[in-house]
Write an enzyme that holds these catalytic residues in place. Structure first.
Site, PDB file in Angstrom:
ATOM      1  N   GLY A   1       0.820  -1.197   0.000  1.00  0.00           N
ATOM      2  CA  GLY A   1       0.000   0.000   0.000  1.00  0.00           C
ATOM      3  C   GLY A   1       0.859   1.255   0.000  1.00  0.00           C
ATOM      4  O   GLY A   1       1.885   1.315   0.664  1.00  0.00           O
TER       5      GLY A   1
ATOM      6  N   ARG B   1       0.878  -5.529  -6.176  1.00  0.00           N
ATOM      7  CA  ARG B   1       1.032  -6.835  -5.532  1.00  0.00           C
ATOM      8  C   ARG B   1       1.540  -7.827  -6.572  1.00  0.00           C
ATOM      9  O   ARG B   1       1.122  -7.796  -7.723  1.00  0.00           O
ATOM     10  CB  ARG B   1      -0.311  -7.314  -4.974  1.00  0.00           C
ATOM     11  CG  ARG B   1      -1.066  -6.258  -4.172  1.00  0.00           C
ATOM     12  CD  ARG B   1      -0.584  -6.154  -2.759  1.00  0.00           C
ATOM     13  NE  ARG B   1      -1.363  -5.161  -2.002  1.00  0.00           N
ATOM     14  CZ  ARG B   1      -1.116  -4.823  -0.760  1.00  0.00           C
ATOM     15  NH1 ARG B   1      -0.101  -5.379  -0.114  1.00  0.00           N
ATOM     16  NH2 ARG B   1      -1.849  -3.914  -0.129  1.00  0.00           N
TER      17      ARG B   1
ATOM     18  N   ASP C   1       5.453  -4.975   6.159  1.00  0.00           N
ATOM     19  CA  ASP C   1       6.015  -6.267   6.551  1.00  0.00           C
ATOM     20  C   ASP C   1       5.950  -7.306   5.435  1.00  0.00           C
ATOM     21  O   ASP C   1       6.845  -8.140   5.305  1.00  0.00           O
ATOM     22  CB  ASP C   1       5.348  -6.795   7.828  1.00  0.00           C
ATOM     23  CG  ASP C   1       3.827  -6.896   7.708  1.00  0.00           C
ATOM     24  OD1 ASP C   1       3.281  -6.542   6.644  1.00  0.00           O
ATOM     25  OD2 ASP C   1       3.195  -7.325   8.680  1.00  0.00           O
TER      26      ASP C   1
ATOM     27  N   THR D   1       4.141   2.692   5.684  1.00  0.00           N
ATOM     28  CA  THR D   1       2.757   2.255   5.880  1.00  0.00           C
ATOM     29  C   THR D   1       2.092   3.194   6.862  1.00  0.00           C
ATOM     30  O   THR D   1       2.685   3.540   7.886  1.00  0.00           O
ATOM     31  CB  THR D   1       2.674   0.808   6.409  1.00  0.00           C
ATOM     32  OG1 THR D   1       1.331   0.542   6.841  1.00  0.00           O
ATOM     33  CG2 THR D   1       3.610   0.586   7.575  1.00  0.00           C
TER      34      THR D   1
ATOM     35  N   ASP E   1      -0.313   2.589   8.846  1.00  0.00           N
ATOM     36  CA  ASP E   1      -0.816   1.925  10.054  1.00  0.00           C
ATOM     37  C   ASP E   1       0.160   1.973  11.228  1.00  0.00           C
ATOM     38  O   ASP E   1      -0.229   1.716  12.366  1.00  0.00           O
ATOM     39  CB  ASP E   1      -1.156   0.462   9.751  1.00  0.00           C
ATOM     40  CG  ASP E   1      -2.401   0.315   8.903  1.00  0.00           C
ATOM     41  OD1 ASP E   1      -3.237   1.244   8.910  1.00  0.00           O
ATOM     42  OD2 ASP E   1      -2.541  -0.711   8.222  1.00  0.00           O
TER      43      ASP E   1
ATOM     44  N   ASP F   1       2.494  -0.121  11.974  1.00  0.00           N
ATOM     45  CA  ASP F   1       2.445  -1.459  12.576  1.00  0.00           C
ATOM     46  C   ASP F   1       3.720  -2.265  12.342  1.00  0.00           C
ATOM     47  O   ASP F   1       3.693  -3.495  12.321  1.00  0.00           O
ATOM     48  CB  ASP F   1       1.243  -2.234  12.035  1.00  0.00           C
ATOM     49  CG  ASP F   1       1.266  -2.384  10.515  1.00  0.00           C
ATOM     50  OD1 ASP F   1       2.101  -1.725   9.860  1.00  0.00           O
ATOM     51  OD2 ASP F   1       0.443  -3.149   9.990  1.00  0.00           O
TER      52      ASP F   1
ATOM     53  N   ARG G   1      -6.476  -2.359  10.577  1.00  0.00           N
ATOM     54  CA  ARG G   1      -7.058  -3.708  10.585  1.00  0.00           C
ATOM     55  C   ARG G   1      -6.571  -4.517  11.772  1.00  0.00           C
ATOM     56  O   ARG G   1      -7.333  -5.276  12.373  1.00  0.00           O
ATOM     57  CB  ARG G   1      -6.701  -4.421   9.276  1.00  0.00           C
ATOM     58  CG  ARG G   1      -7.310  -5.813   9.121  1.00  0.00           C
ATOM     59  CD  ARG G   1      -6.899  -6.412   7.795  1.00  0.00           C
ATOM     60  NE  ARG G   1      -5.439  -6.478   7.678  1.00  0.00           N
ATOM     61  CZ  ARG G   1      -4.809  -6.693   6.526  1.00  0.00           C
ATOM     62  NH1 ARG G   1      -5.493  -6.827   5.394  1.00  0.00           N
ATOM     63  NH2 ARG G   1      -3.484  -6.761   6.504  1.00  0.00           N
TER      64      ARG G   1
ATOM     65  N   SER H   1     -23.963  16.055  21.179  1.00  0.00           N
ATOM     66  CA  SER H   1     -23.444  15.325  20.022  1.00  0.00           C
ATOM     67  C   SER H   1     -22.222  14.534  20.468  1.00  0.00           C
ATOM     68  O   SER H   1     -21.585  14.884  21.464  1.00  0.00           O
ATOM     69  CB  SER H   1     -23.066  16.285  18.884  1.00  0.00           C
ATOM     70  OG  SER H   1     -22.005  17.126  19.280  1.00  0.00           O
TER      71      SER H   1
END
Length: 328
Positions: free
Chosen positions: A15, A76, A107, A130, A132, A134, A176, A220
């Site tokens: 990504g 990919r 990774d 990335t 994320d 991660d 995720r 709210s």
């Protein structure tokens, strides 16, 4: 500094993330600084197999430090997962007289690089890209800071309409397997609740938190949900639960999706990419291989690719406590 390397290749894989172009720029210009050649590989490992190479010089990367995405494209590659595919990739590098490879990705990309090195002894170096955040061995991956800023900006805009109509918004962000984006942006955006994969807070806590917010006078609310949160099957199921079990809420859902990947990289990501690119090239020139460059205690450090792949990042428990206090 030992310098048996005369030519390096660089590719982006997996990504895309803001800062990848800045990292490409850094790799290319560090090669130019050390008077070695650099080749850009288009479309990641797929381009490596197909020989989609292009020589890159210092001037070829002008004007890209501020651009999101990756000028080298990303794809990919199922074929690279096979020994035959990796053999083709290796032969292309040999034919082009390339002596080392810099891989910018996550990774999965690092796993491919490590296997490639183990099979052919080809020098590889990883730069973590990335949103994320991660990857083990770095406090920040390329694109994480920019993604946080993008999400916070979206939360601020959504809060304007939430306040105007007395609505409850569930906002889904990427994550995720980890909740780094959700936790940080939830605090920065003033969310009433943050749902992340690492902490199974459960529906009861969510209901209690929303009831507490309403009793305190809030008209709210914003709830940040990491896409990997396990409370419901998805964010729309959470909305249905609140609709069915709690009166007085006008509930809306906003899935931010891939907008989090795009945009001009932040100053932090541009500087980080520049530092990582220099370290990646110079580490290869020192004769080292199978490392990922990362940021630890504001210093660029090396982590073996095997550890970077297998290691697990941990959520900042202090931020969880801060979130609880701020939602009072």
């Amino acid at each position: 500094m030992p310098n048996k390397i005369k030519k390096l290749a660089v590719l982006t894989s997996g990504g895309d993330s803001p800062g990848m172009n800045a990292a490409i720029r850094s790799v290319v210009r560090t090669c130019a600084y050390h008077e070695i050649q650099c080749i850009g590989v288009y479309r990641g490992y797929e381009g490596l197999i197909e020989g989609d190479f292009k020589p890159m010089g210092a001037r070829s990367v002008r004007g890209i430090i501020n651009k999101g995405g990756t000028i080298l494209k990303s794809a990919r590659s199922k074929e690279f997962r096979t020994p035959e595919g990796r053999q083709k990739a290796y032969q292309n590098l040999v034919d082009h007289e390339v002596d080392g490879l810099v891989v910018i990705g996550g990774d999965g990309s690092f796993t491919g690089a490590l296997i490639f090195n183990q099979e052919f002894g080809f020098p590889v170096m990883g730069i973590p890209g990335t949103i994320d955040n991660d990857i083990f061995g770095t406090s920040h991956t390329l694109g994480f800071d920019t993604a946080l800023n993008t999400v916070v900006d979206a939360i601020d805009k959504i809060r304007d309409t939430a306040s105007s109509h007395n609505r409850l918004f569930f906002i889904e962000v990427m994550g995720r397997d980890v909740g780094h984006i959700a936790l940080n942006t939830g605090i920065a955006g003033g969310a009433e609740e943050i749902l992340i994969p690492e902490e199974d807070l459960g529906l009861d806590r969510l209901v209690d938190s929303l009831n507490k917010s309403r009793k305190s006078g809030k008209t709210s609310s914003i709830v940040i949900v990491a896409e990997g949160d396990k409370i419901g099957k998805n964010i729309f199921e959470l909305k249905e639960f609140v609709d069915e079990n709690m009166e007085g809420y006008d509930v809306r859902v906003s899935v931010l999706g891939h907008m989090q990947r795009g945009g001009s990289p932040s100053c932090f990501d541009r500087v980080l990419a520049s530092r990582m690119g220099v370290k990646a090239v110079e580490t290869l020139l020192e004769g080292k291989t199978n490392y990922m460059v990362g940021l630890l205690a504001n210093k660029i450090e090396l982590t073996h690719l095997d550890k970077a792949i297998k290691g697990k990042t941990k959520i900042n428990l202090e931020l969880l406590r801060v979130s609880d206090i701020m939602s009072t």
